[in-house]
Motif scaffolding. Structure first.
Motif, mmCIF file in Angstrom:
data_model
loop_
_atom_site.group_PDB
_atom_site.id
_atom_site.type_symbol
_atom_site.label_atom_id
_atom_site.label_comp_id
_atom_site.label_asym_id
_atom_site.label_seq_id
_atom_site.Cartn_x
_atom_site.Cartn_y
_atom_site.Cartn_z
ATOM 1 N N ASP A 1 -29.210 59.675 51.280
ATOM 2 C CA ASP A 1 -30.284 59.218 52.181
ATOM 3 C C ASP A 1 -30.183 59.692 53.709
ATOM 4 N N ILE A 2 -30.714 60.368 54.197
ATOM 5 C CA ILE A 2 -30.674 60.993 55.199
ATOM 6 C C ILE A 2 -30.832 59.787 56.440
ATOM 7 N N GLN A 3 -31.537 58.861 56.106
ATOM 8 C CA GLN A 3 -32.137 57.922 57.161
ATOM 9 C C GLN A 3 -30.962 56.869 57.335
ATOM 10 N N THR A 4 -30.068 56.606 56.414
ATOM 11 C CA THR A 4 -28.928 55.726 56.573
ATOM 12 C C THR A 4 -27.471 56.438 56.433
ATOM 13 N N GLY A 5 -27.450 57.672 56.029
ATOM 14 C CA GLY A 5 -26.184 58.478 55.494
ATOM 15 C C GLY A 5 -25.543 57.943 54.425
ATOM 16 N N LYS A 6 -26.324 57.086 53.548
ATOM 17 C CA LYS A 6 -25.796 56.587 52.508
ATOM 18 C C LYS A 6 -25.938 57.625 51.109
ATOM 19 N N LEU A 7 -24.799 57.763 50.436
ATOM 20 C CA LEU A 7 -24.553 58.417 49.142
ATOM 21 C C LEU A 7 -24.942 57.489 48.090
ATOM 22 N N ILE A 8 -26.066 57.821 47.316
ATOM 23 C CA ILE A 8 -26.504 57.010 46.075
ATOM 24 C C ILE A 8 -26.298 57.744 44.826
ATOM 25 N N ASP A 9 -25.405 57.028 44.009
ATOM 26 C CA ASP A 9 -25.250 57.297 42.528
ATOM 27 C C ASP A 9 -26.400 56.975 41.781
ATOM 28 N N LEU A 10 -27.122 58.136 41.112
ATOM 29 C CA LEU A 10 -28.410 57.651 40.412
ATOM 30 C C LEU A 10 -27.813 57.211 38.943
ATOM 31 N N LYS A 11 -26.505 57.251 38.699
ATOM 32 C CA LYS A 11 -25.989 56.361 37.474
ATOM 33 C C LYS A 11 -26.575 56.896 36.252
ATOM 34 N N ILE A 12 -26.851 58.448 36.293
ATOM 35 C CA ILE A 12 -27.294 59.085 35.020
ATOM 36 C C ILE A 12 -26.392 58.902 33.723
ATOM 37 N N ASP A 13 -26.969 58.395 32.803
ATOM 38 C CA ASP A 13 -25.990 58.288 31.542
ATOM 39 C C ASP A 13 -25.812 59.560 30.872
ATOM 40 N N PHE A 14 -24.826 60.113 31.219
ATOM 41 C CA PHE A 14 -24.417 61.565 30.981
ATOM 42 C C PHE A 14 -24.194 61.861 29.382
ATOM 43 N N VAL A 15 -23.616 60.796 28.712
ATOM 44 C CA VAL A 15 -23.378 60.818 27.267
ATOM 45 C C VAL A 15 -24.742 60.778 26.509
ATOM 46 N N LYS A 16 -25.380 59.864 27.090
ATOM 47 C CA LYS A 16 -26.831 59.361 26.106
ATOM 48 C C LYS A 16 -27.715 60.753 26.475
ATOM 49 N N GLU A 17 -27.633 61.200 27.752
ATOM 50 C CA GLU A 17 -28.617 62.497 28.053
ATOM 51 C C GLU A 17 -27.973 63.590 27.040
ATOM 52 N N LEU A 18 -26.561 63.757 27.117
ATOM 53 C CA LEU A 18 -26.293 64.783 26.236
ATOM 54 C C LEU A 18 -26.733 64.919 24.532
ATOM 55 N N HIS A 19 -26.345 63.642 24.190
ATOM 56 C CA HIS A 19 -26.738 63.527 22.767
ATOM 57 C C HIS A 19 -28.330 63.605 22.510
ATOM 58 N N GLY A 20 -28.910 63.067 23.481
ATOM 59 C CA GLY A 20 -30.652 63.279 23.531
ATOM 60 C C GLY A 20 -30.918 64.744 23.498
ATOM 61 N N ILE A 21 -30.368 65.619 24.152
ATOM 62 C CA ILE A 21 -30.658 67.145 24.048
ATOM 63 C C ILE A 21 -29.838 67.958 23.166
ATOM 64 N N MET A 22 -28.869 67.301 22.112
ATOM 65 C CA MET A 22 -28.215 68.185 21.625
ATOM 66 C C MET A 22 -28.897 68.660 20.287
ATOM 67 N N GLU A 23 -30.041 67.829 19.776
ATOM 68 C CA GLU A 23 -30.572 68.360 18.729
ATOM 69 C C GLU A 23 -31.082 70.000 18.888
ATOM 70 N N ILE A 24 -31.469 70.063 20.099
ATOM 71 C CA ILE A 24 -32.207 71.316 20.376
ATOM 72 C C ILE A 24 -31.252 72.215 21.127
ATOM 73 N N TYR A 25 -30.474 71.676 22.016
ATOM 74 C CA TYR A 25 -29.884 72.690 22.951
ATOM 75 C C TYR A 25 -28.214 72.766 22.524
ATOM 76 N N ASN A 26 -27.941 72.546 21.376
ATOM 77 C CA ASN A 26 -26.325 72.222 21.078
ATOM 78 C C ASN A 26 -25.725 73.845 20.869
ATOM 79 N N LEU A 27 -24.975 73.979 21.725
ATOM 80 C CA LEU A 27 -24.501 75.333 21.768
ATOM 81 C C LEU A 27 -23.230 75.435 21.366
ATOM 82 N N GLY A 28 -22.439 74.306 20.749
ATOM 83 C CA GLY A 28 -20.947 74.308 20.516
ATOM 84 C C GLY A 28 -20.988 74.788 19.278
#
Ligand code: CO
Length: 208
Positions: A181-208
Protein backbone atom coordinates in the motif's frame (compact mmCIF):
# COMPACT_ATOMS: atom_id res chain seq x y z
CA UNK A 1 19.31 12.59 -10.25
CA UNK A 2 22.77 13.06 -11.67
CA UNK A 3 24.38 9.81 -12.78
CA UNK A 4 27.68 10.90 -11.20
CA UNK A 5 25.84 10.76 -7.90
CA UNK A 6 25.17 7.05 -8.44
CA UNK A 7 28.88 6.26 -8.47
CA UNK A 8 29.54 8.50 -5.48
CA UNK A 9 26.72 6.73 -3.62
CA UNK A 10 28.25 3.40 -4.55
CA UNK A 11 31.59 4.39 -2.96
CA UNK A 12 29.79 5.41 0.23
CA UNK A 13 27.86 2.14 0.29
CA UNK A 14 31.07 0.10 -0.14
CA UNK A 15 32.71 1.98 2.73
CA UNK A 16 29.69 1.40 4.98
CA UNK A 17 29.57 -2.31 4.24
CA UNK A 18 33.31 -2.76 4.78
CA UNK A 19 33.21 -0.78 8.02
CA UNK A 20 30.63 -3.23 9.37
CA UNK A 21 32.39 -6.31 7.98
CA UNK A 22 35.77 -6.14 6.19
CA UNK A 23 35.00 -9.49 4.48
CA UNK A 24 31.51 -8.46 3.33
CA UNK A 25 32.08 -8.60 -0.43
CA UNK A 26 34.32 -11.63 -0.20
CA UNK A 27 31.47 -13.50 1.53
CA UNK A 28 28.91 -12.12 -0.95
CA UNK A 29 30.92 -13.43 -3.88
CA UNK A 30 30.82 -17.01 -2.52
CA UNK A 31 27.22 -17.56 -3.67
CA UNK A 32 23.58 -17.04 -2.87
CA UNK A 33 20.93 -19.08 -1.07
CA UNK A 34 17.80 -16.91 -0.99
CA UNK A 35 14.71 -18.32 0.72
CA UNK A 36 12.23 -16.44 -1.42
CA UNK A 37 11.53 -15.51 -5.01
CA UNK A 38 9.82 -12.11 -5.13
CA UNK A 39 7.86 -11.16 -8.26
CA UNK A 40 6.89 -7.51 -8.17
CA UNK A 41 6.08 -4.46 -10.27
CA UNK A 42 8.80 -2.39 -11.96
CA UNK A 43 7.28 0.75 -10.39
CA UNK A 44 10.12 2.91 -8.99
CA UNK A 45 8.20 3.46 -5.73
CA UNK A 46 7.95 -0.23 -4.91
CA UNK A 47 11.51 -1.12 -3.99
CA UNK A 48 11.49 -4.83 -3.27
CA UNK A 49 14.48 -5.15 -0.95
CA UNK A 50 13.85 -1.92 0.94
CA UNK A 51 10.18 -2.56 1.68
CA UNK A 52 10.95 -6.10 2.89
CA UNK A 53 14.08 -5.07 4.77
CA UNK A 54 16.14 -7.83 3.16
CA UNK A 55 19.86 -7.77 2.56
CA UNK A 56 21.78 -8.73 -0.59
CA UNK A 57 21.60 -12.51 -0.97
CA UNK A 58 18.26 -12.92 0.83
CA UNK A 59 15.69 -12.57 -1.97
CA UNK A 60 15.71 -13.50 -5.64
CA UNK A 61 13.90 -10.71 -7.48
CA UNK A 62 11.94 -10.45 -10.70
CA UNK A 63 10.08 -7.28 -11.66
CA UNK A 64 7.93 -6.38 -14.64
CA UNK A 65 4.97 -4.11 -15.38
CA UNK A 66 2.15 -5.06 -12.99
CA UNK A 67 3.89 -8.16 -11.56
CA UNK A 68 2.62 -10.54 -14.21
CA UNK A 69 3.24 -14.29 -14.46
CA UNK A 70 2.71 -15.22 -18.08
CA UNK A 71 3.40 -18.78 -19.17
CA UNK A 72 5.04 -17.83 -22.48
CA UNK A 73 7.25 -15.13 -20.94
CA UNK A 74 10.64 -16.82 -21.23
CA UNK A 75 12.22 -14.31 -18.86
CA UNK A 76 9.67 -14.93 -16.08
CA UNK A 77 9.68 -18.69 -16.58
CA UNK A 78 13.50 -18.85 -16.56
CA UNK A 79 13.62 -16.90 -13.29
CA UNK A 80 10.95 -19.15 -11.78
CA UNK A 81 12.60 -22.39 -12.82
CA UNK A 82 16.07 -21.26 -11.80
CA UNK A 83 14.84 -20.07 -8.40
CA UNK A 84 12.90 -23.25 -7.66
CA UNK A 85 15.15 -25.91 -9.17
CA UNK A 86 18.63 -24.50 -8.59
CA UNK A 87 18.33 -22.01 -5.74
CA UNK A 88 15.66 -24.17 -4.10
CA UNK A 89 13.61 -21.30 -2.73
CA UNK A 90 10.71 -22.37 -0.53
CA UNK A 91 8.49 -19.32 -1.00
CA UNK A 92 7.35 -17.62 -4.18
CA UNK A 93 5.71 -14.24 -3.67
CA UNK A 94 3.68 -12.11 -6.08
CA UNK A 95 3.62 -8.56 -4.73
CA UNK A 96 1.30 -6.06 -6.36
CA UNK A 97 0.70 -2.49 -5.24
CA UNK A 98 -2.18 -0.06 -5.05
CA UNK A 99 -2.07 2.76 -7.62
CA UNK A 100 -0.30 0.47 -10.11
CA UNK A 101 0.06 2.28 -13.44
CA UNK A 102 -0.06 -0.98 -15.38
CA UNK A 103 -3.38 -1.96 -13.81
CA UNK A 104 -4.73 1.56 -14.34
CA UNK A 105 -3.76 1.45 -18.02
CA UNK A 106 -5.48 -1.92 -18.44
CA UNK A 107 -8.69 -0.42 -17.05
CA UNK A 108 -8.80 2.14 -19.86
CA UNK A 109 -10.54 1.01 -23.02
CA UNK A 110 -7.98 2.33 -25.47
CA UNK A 111 -5.19 1.32 -27.82
CA UNK A 112 -1.85 1.49 -26.00
CA UNK A 113 0.30 0.17 -28.83
CA UNK A 114 3.05 -2.30 -27.92
CA UNK A 115 1.66 -2.48 -24.37
CA UNK A 116 -1.60 -4.05 -25.62
CA UNK A 117 -0.49 -7.72 -25.52
CA UNK A 118 0.95 -7.26 -22.01
CA UNK A 119 -2.09 -5.40 -20.69
CA UNK A 120 -4.35 -8.01 -22.29
CA UNK A 121 -3.45 -10.33 -19.42
CA UNK A 122 -4.70 -7.79 -16.86
CA UNK A 123 -7.81 -7.14 -18.93
CA UNK A 124 -8.42 -10.91 -18.85
CA UNK A 125 -8.30 -10.72 -15.03
CA UNK A 126 -10.97 -8.00 -15.20
CA UNK A 127 -13.10 -10.18 -17.48
CA UNK A 128 -12.80 -13.17 -15.11
CA UNK A 129 -13.97 -11.01 -12.19
CA UNK A 130 -16.23 -8.63 -14.10
CA UNK A 131 -19.33 -9.23 -11.97
CA UNK A 132 -17.54 -8.46 -8.70
CA UNK A 133 -15.64 -5.47 -10.11
CA UNK A 134 -18.59 -3.87 -11.87
CA UNK A 135 -20.59 -4.02 -8.64
CA UNK A 136 -18.06 -1.69 -6.93
CA UNK A 137 -19.41 1.87 -7.41
CA UNK A 138 -16.27 3.85 -6.52
CA UNK A 139 -13.67 3.86 -9.29
CA UNK A 140 -10.69 3.93 -6.91
CA UNK A 141 -12.05 1.00 -4.90
CA UNK A 142 -12.60 -0.92 -8.13
CA UNK A 143 -9.03 -0.10 -9.22
CA UNK A 144 -7.56 -1.29 -5.91
CA UNK A 145 -9.66 -4.44 -5.98
CA UNK A 146 -8.37 -5.21 -9.48
CA UNK A 147 -4.82 -4.86 -8.11
CA UNK A 148 -5.65 -7.54 -5.50
CA UNK A 149 -7.44 -9.83 -7.98
CA UNK A 150 -4.52 -9.48 -10.38
CA UNK A 151 -2.12 -10.67 -7.65
CA UNK A 152 -4.45 -13.59 -6.94
CA UNK A 153 -4.61 -14.58 -10.61
CA UNK A 154 -0.82 -14.35 -11.00
CA UNK A 155 -0.47 -16.66 -7.98
CA UNK A 156 -2.81 -19.08 -9.74
CA UNK A 157 -0.65 -18.79 -12.87
CA UNK A 158 2.32 -19.83 -10.72
CA UNK A 159 0.39 -22.77 -9.32
CA UNK A 160 -0.32 -23.94 -12.88
CA UNK A 161 3.40 -24.49 -13.53
CA UNK A 162 5.12 -27.86 -13.27
CA UNK A 163 7.98 -26.26 -11.29
CA UNK A 164 5.68 -25.06 -8.48
CA UNK A 165 3.60 -28.25 -8.43
CA UNK A 166 6.60 -30.56 -8.14
CA UNK A 167 8.37 -28.40 -5.52
CA UNK A 168 5.15 -28.37 -3.47
CA UNK A 169 5.04 -32.19 -3.56
CA UNK A 170 8.76 -32.55 -2.94
CA UNK A 171 9.36 -30.02 -0.16
CA UNK A 172 6.19 -28.06 0.55
CA UNK A 173 7.00 -24.89 -1.42
CA UNK A 174 4.37 -22.19 -0.94
CA UNK A 175 3.00 -19.36 -3.13
CA UNK A 176 1.97 -16.08 -1.47
CA UNK A 177 0.05 -13.02 -2.69
CA UNK A 178 0.89 -9.63 -1.21
CA UNK A 179 -0.06 -6.03 -1.88
CA UNK A 180 2.08 -3.01 -1.02
CA UNK A 181 0.00 0.00 0.00
CA UNK A 182 1.89 3.02 -1.31
CA UNK A 183 -0.20 5.43 0.78
CA UNK A 184 0.81 3.88 4.12
CA UNK A 185 3.91 1.84 3.28
CA UNK A 186 2.19 -1.26 4.62
CA UNK A 187 2.75 -4.70 3.15
CA UNK A 188 -0.53 -6.65 3.15
CA UNK A 189 -0.73 -10.44 2.95
CA UNK A 190 -3.81 -11.37 0.88
CA UNK A 191 -3.72 -14.74 2.67
CA UNK A 192 -4.36 -16.74 -0.47
CA UNK A 193 -5.11 -20.33 0.49
CA UNK A 194 -2.37 -21.91 -1.59
CA UNK A 195 -3.28 -25.55 -0.93
CA UNK A 196 -6.98 -24.95 -1.66
CA UNK A 197 -6.16 -23.10 -4.90
CA UNK A 198 -3.75 -25.85 -5.89
CA UNK A 199 -6.29 -28.59 -5.39
CA UNK A 200 -8.95 -26.52 -7.12
CA UNK A 201 -6.99 -26.26 -10.35
CA UNK A 202 -5.32 -29.68 -10.34
CA UNK A 203 -8.19 -31.30 -12.20
CA UNK A 204 -7.18 -29.35 -15.31
CA UNK A 205 -3.60 -28.25 -14.74
CA UNK A 206 -2.03 -31.28 -13.02
CA UNK A 207 1.43 -31.61 -14.55
CA UNK A 208 2.80 -34.01 -11.98
CO1 CO B 1 2.79 -1.19 -10.79
Amino acid sequence: MQLEKVFANNEIWIAEKLAADPCYFEKLSKGQSPEILYIGCSDSRVTAEELMGVQPGEAFIHRNIANMVISIDLNMMSVLNYAITHLRVNHVVVCGHYFCGGVKAAMQAKDLGILNPWLRNIRDVYRLHKTELNAIPDENDRYNRLVELNVQEQCINLIKTAAVQSAYKERGLRVHGWVFDIQTGKLIDLKIDFVKELHGIMEIYNLG
